[in-house]
Design a protein around this motif. Sequence first.
Motif, short mmCIF file in Angstrom:
data_model
loop_
_atom_site.label_atom_id
_atom_site.label_comp_id
_atom_site.label_asym_id
_atom_site.label_seq_id
_atom_site.Cartn_x
_atom_site.Cartn_y
_atom_site.Cartn_z
N GLY A 10 0.80 -1.23 0.00
CA GLY A 10 0.00 0.00 0.00
C GLY A 10 0.83 1.27 0.00
N ASN A 11 0.42 2.16 0.86
CA ASN A 11 1.00 3.50 0.89
C ASN A 11 2.49 3.49 1.25
N GLY A 12 2.84 2.65 2.20
CA GLY A 12 4.26 2.48 2.51
C GLY A 12 4.84 3.48 3.48
N SER A 13 3.98 4.16 4.25
CA SER A 13 4.54 5.15 5.19
C SER A 13 5.35 4.47 6.29
N ASN A 14 4.94 3.28 6.72
CA ASN A 14 5.74 2.56 7.72
C ASN A 14 7.07 2.13 7.13
N ALA A 15 7.05 1.68 5.91
CA ALA A 15 8.30 1.25 5.26
C ALA A 15 9.26 2.43 5.20
N ALA A 82 4.72 -4.77 6.23
CA ALA A 82 4.21 -3.45 6.62
C ALA A 82 3.08 -3.09 5.66
N GLY A 83 1.90 -3.64 5.94
CA GLY A 83 0.77 -3.39 5.05
C GLY A 83 0.82 -4.29 3.83
N ILE A 103 3.05 -6.04 11.34
CA ILE A 103 2.41 -5.05 12.21
C ILE A 103 0.95 -4.98 11.84
N HIS A 104 0.10 -5.00 12.86
CA HIS A 104 -1.36 -4.99 12.62
C HIS A 104 -1.98 -3.83 13.41
N PRO A 105 -2.93 -3.11 12.80
CA PRO A 105 -3.44 -1.90 13.44
C PRO A 105 -4.60 -2.12 14.41
N HIS A 171 -1.36 5.19 13.23
CA HIS A 171 -0.12 5.38 12.46
C HIS A 171 0.97 6.02 13.32
N GLU A 174 2.46 3.41 15.35
CA GLU A 174 3.30 2.53 14.52
C GLU A 174 4.66 3.17 14.26
#
Length: 186
Positions: A10-15, A82-83, A103-105, A171, A174
């Motif tokens: 997905g968006n990849g902000s965690n990555a 990560a997503g 990781i799970h929200p 987020h 996270e």
Amino acid sequence: MPRIAIFASGNGSNAENLFHYFSQHKIAEISLIICNNLQAGILARAQNLGIPVLLIHKNSLYQQNVVENWLISLKIDWIVLAGFLWKIPEKLIALYPKKIVNIHPSLLPKYGGKGMYGMRVHEAVIAAGETESGISIHFVNEAYDEGAIIFQARCPIEMDETADSLARKIHQLEYEHFPKVLASLF
Ligand code: GRF
């Protein structure tokens, strides 16, 4: 230094957050992004950050050994989800025992399992009238979201909370905890 492959759809902000953290704290290296979605925001992020991307289709993960071969040839030590929305096949779990982390929200075991991802999780949490939610970081096993939990962090749900505002809070949790929890494992 351990070499990490991040799987993200997905968006990849965690990555991206992990990349910045491990660029600063030289404990691990983000060596590869594996993505299954041509539309994913993670692709532009990876390009900007200069991280190699392997774009896969279902066959390369489930029928063929494309993913394993890349992981082995790039000497990847850990896999971080990560997503990433596809189930990790058993052959990969066998290749990386206790070395695949997701990781799970939500506060697992609540609001986990097949189809429970992204905004669906936050909408379900709000609809159920929960007073708190949070994040779960866990090892990956054969069942969706059921591997041993490594770490959880919680946040309160306010009276006027929406799925969007909850997603933002989650987020933040996270970004704060995921890099540090991973660093503690490596
Ligand atoms: C995160 O909320 C994570 O918990 C879940 O998918 C989301 C990914 O967000 N597994 P992003 O793509 O890192 O912004």
